[in-house]
Design a protein around this motif. Structure first.
Motif, PDB file in Angstrom:
ATOM      1  N   VAL A   1       0.814  -1.213   0.000  1.00  0.00           N
ATOM      2  CA  VAL A   1       0.000   0.000   0.000  1.00  0.00           C
ATOM      3  C   VAL A   1       0.850   1.267   0.000  1.00  0.00           C
ATOM      4  O   VAL A   1       0.472   2.275  -0.609  1.00  0.00           O
ATOM      5  CB  VAL A   1      -0.978  -0.012   1.194  1.00  0.00           C
ATOM      6  N   ARG A   2       2.014   1.225   0.636  1.00  0.00           N
ATOM      7  CA  ARG A   2       2.853   2.425   0.691  1.00  0.00           C
ATOM      8  C   ARG A   2       3.403   2.784  -0.691  1.00  0.00           C
ATOM      9  O   ARG A   2       3.426   3.959  -1.074  1.00  0.00           O
ATOM     10  CB  ARG A   2       3.997   2.207   1.692  1.00  0.00           C
TER      11      ARG A   2
ATOM     12  N   PHE B   1       3.430   6.264  -5.405  1.00  0.00           N
ATOM     13  CA  PHE B   1       3.496   6.460  -6.851  1.00  0.00           C
ATOM     14  C   PHE B   1       2.153   6.850  -7.455  1.00  0.00           C
ATOM     15  O   PHE B   1       2.030   6.977  -8.675  1.00  0.00           O
ATOM     16  CB  PHE B   1       4.010   5.185  -7.540  1.00  0.00           C
ATOM     17  N   GLY B   2       1.151   7.025  -6.589  1.00  0.00           N
ATOM     18  CA  GLY B   2      -0.157   7.433  -7.081  1.00  0.00           C
ATOM     19  C   GLY B   2      -0.795   6.428  -8.018  1.00  0.00           C
ATOM     20  O   GLY B   2      -1.415   6.801  -9.017  1.00  0.00           O
ATOM     21  N   ARG B   3      -0.638   5.160  -7.705  1.00  0.00           N
ATOM     22  CA  ARG B   3      -1.129   4.106  -8.599  1.00  0.00           C
ATOM     23  C   ARG B   3      -2.435   3.475  -8.099  1.00  0.00           C
ATOM     24  O   ARG B   3      -2.761   2.352  -8.461  1.00  0.00           O
ATOM     25  CB  ARG B   3      -0.064   3.012  -8.771  1.00  0.00           C
ATOM     26  N   MET B   4      -3.174   4.201  -7.256  1.00  0.00           N
ATOM     27  CA  MET B   4      -4.456   3.672  -6.772  1.00  0.00           C
ATOM     28  C   MET B   4      -5.426   3.391  -7.918  1.00  0.00           C
ATOM     29  O   MET B   4      -6.048   2.318  -7.945  1.00  0.00           O
ATOM     30  CB  MET B   4      -5.093   4.618  -5.754  1.00  0.00           C
ATOM     31  N   PRO B   5      -5.575   4.297  -8.906  1.00  0.00           N
ATOM     32  CA  PRO B   5      -6.493   3.982 -10.017  1.00  0.00           C
ATOM     33  C   PRO B   5      -6.095   2.732 -10.798  1.00  0.00           C
ATOM     34  O   PRO B   5      -6.946   1.949 -11.212  1.00  0.00           O
ATOM     35  CB  PRO B   5      -6.412   5.233 -10.897  1.00  0.00           C
TER      36      PRO B   5
END
Length: 507
Positions: free
Chosen positions: A207-208, A213-217
């Motif tokens: 999750v970190r 890296f802003g890769r949630m989407p």
């Protein structure tokens, strides 16, 4: 189908044979009580009601209540004890599965997704248990019910009995067609559940990185895509089961119409009494629930077969790194390590990581190995505690090939700390001792001092503070210091360190 797949797992019920006998007797008792009710009704209709003997109605009604109560008691015993036995079986099977996973070599885990192993350890074992506690019992109940009811039907009117059997013959065709189609769906469904579990597990542990890296989407898209596949397969399974259950539900209604017409004709002709017709129709109604249950049992059977196959894929894997038959215990260890003509390449790879390596480390000697990334430094560290076996040559401890030593004995003399500090969701104390025999407070304090992990005394509950999964409530440096303290605890004769201070500030 599911019965053959269970051949390997039914022995887990052997310790609970007493419980199996109790629910088996209860199952037969409940069936006997249910089968006797139509006979009592027939007697009431053809006796007191037909002959206007009102005085016998109350005792016969009381007999019906008594039989109903007996059936209730037997059903309770059957469900209670079958559930207890199957849950205990599930616990034993899961314990053995977990122990087997621990015994398998590291290379096995390198090649398996953790989510697939998790789904097998939880979902597949639960599927086997559900079939044993419900599906298997209902299969036996359905079979015995058909036999008993058919015998009782023959006693009332053998022609009507044959008509009912003829109406049930399509069951074999529908069941065979369902088997060939649903077994593929069940396997695909359970594999996709494992893939989805893997995605969730990777998100939780990474999750970190995902957030940094802003890769949630991106991860959300992967999850939704896998979820859609799982939903599509589930809907395909629902459609297949619905088609089977619809056809099976139609058969009892068809037989009921035939019985009503032919039975009514026999009553008019005087070949059958009204009470006999009512009893016969009651037996047809007794077959309605087993007919419904056949579709349910068949689907559970296919799922159980698939779950058993998936479990067997793991249980049939034999540990490649295990004690040899003549392996000996290393009672005392001076700490002499020798690599003699060592060569190593990872499984399923033709590339040599190490080749013709010769190195001797004397007791009390400290050796540092440096080299470029990928040169085999970590691999070398893995060979000492025998996490991997050499492809050629020997690794010796005190002049004995590590493959000739008992694994537990070998590893009790070796302390290891790797670059990735693995901590468990437990207290600091539990992470340090790792189940070792009682460790004195002095030894703990010494190990903490050596690793300069004195920060543990400032934690809210000291050594009893829980560090969370992977120890992520601590900083990277703190985790590495705890891992180093764990390695040096007990002053092992051999200490293997693989860049254990990469995240620690230099003071």
């Amino acid at each position: 189908m599911g019965l053959l797949a269970l051949k390997r797992y039914l022995p887990y019920m052997r310790p609970y044979l007493g419980l199996v006998v109790v629910f088996g007797v209860a199952q037969l008792g409940s069936l006997a009580a249910a089968a006797s009710i139509p006979k009592v009704i027939q007697y009431i209709i053809d006796g007191p009601i037909t002959h206007h003997q009102l005085g016998q109605l109350v005792p016969m009604a009381g007999l019906l209540v008594l039989v109903g109560l007996l059936e209730f008691v037997f059903i309770y015993l059957r469900r209670n004890y079958s559930g207890i036995a199957s849950l205990r079986m599930e616990t034993d099977l899961r314990n053995d599965f977990y122990a087997h996973l621990q015994n398998l070599q590291v290379s096995f885990h390198d090649n398996w997704q953790s989510g697939q192993l998790l789904s097998r350890a939880i979902s597949d074992i639960a599927t086997v248990r559900r079939f044993v506690s419900f599906g298997l019992i209902w299969f036996l109940q359905t079979f015995v019910t058909f036999v008993v009811v058919f015998v009782l039907m023959i006693g009332l009117d053998w022609v009507l009995a044959l008509v009912v059997v003829a109406c049930m013959l399509p069951i074999a065709y529908f069941s065979r067609k369902f088997h060939h189609r649903y077994k593929l769906i069940a396997r695909r469904l359970q594999d996709q559940q494992g893939d989805l579990t893997t995605i969730i597990e990777e998100m939780a542990t990474g999750v970190r990185i995902i957030k940094a890296f802003g890769r949630m989407p991106l991860m959300q898209k992967r999850f939704e895509s896998q979820g859609r596949l799982l939903r599509g397969t589930s809907l395909e399974g629902i459609k297949t089961r619905a088609q089977l259950w619809t056809r099976l539900n139609f058969l009892p209604n068809l037989s009921l119409v035939a019985v009503l017409l032919l039975g009514g004709f026999n009553v008019i002709q005087g070949h059958l009494t009204i009470g006999g017709l009512v009893a016969f129709m009651s037996y047809v109604f007794m077959l309605t629930w087993p007919m419904d249950a056949i579709g349910w049992v068949l689907s559970m059977s296919e799922e159980c077969q698939t779950a058993s196959e998936r479990l067997n894929e793991v249980l049939d894997s034999r540990p490649e790194i295990a004690d040899r038959p003549a392996a000996t215990a290393l009672e005392r260890c001076s700490g002499r390590i020798e690599f003699r003509g060592v060569g190593f390449k990872y499984p399923k790879s033709d590339e040599w990581i190490l080749r013709d390596l010769n190195l001797t480390i004397e007791p009390g000697e400290t050796v540092g190995i440096v080299g470029r990334t990928g040169s085999g430094k970590t691999t070398l560290a893995y060979l000492v505690p025998r996490l991997y076996d050499v492809a050629e040559g020997q690794v010796l401890v005190d002049g004995i090939d590590v493959r000739d030593l008992q694994l537990r004995s070998l590893r009790t003399h070796i302390g290891v700390a790797f670059e990735d500090p693995i901590l468990f969701s437990a207290s600091v104390h539990e992470n340090l001792v790792m189940g070792r025999p009682i460790v004195s407070d002095e030894e703990l304090k010494r190990a903490i001092d050596v690793a300069q992990a004195g920060f543990v005394w400032d934690l809210p509950w000291g050594l009893e503070t829980r560090v969370g999964e992977q120890g992520y409530t601590l900083s990277g440096g703190q985790r590495q210091r705890l891992a180093l303290a764990r390695a040096v605890l007990g002053s092992p004769p051999v200490l293997v360190l693989d860049d254990p201070l990469s995240s620690v500030d230099v003071h």
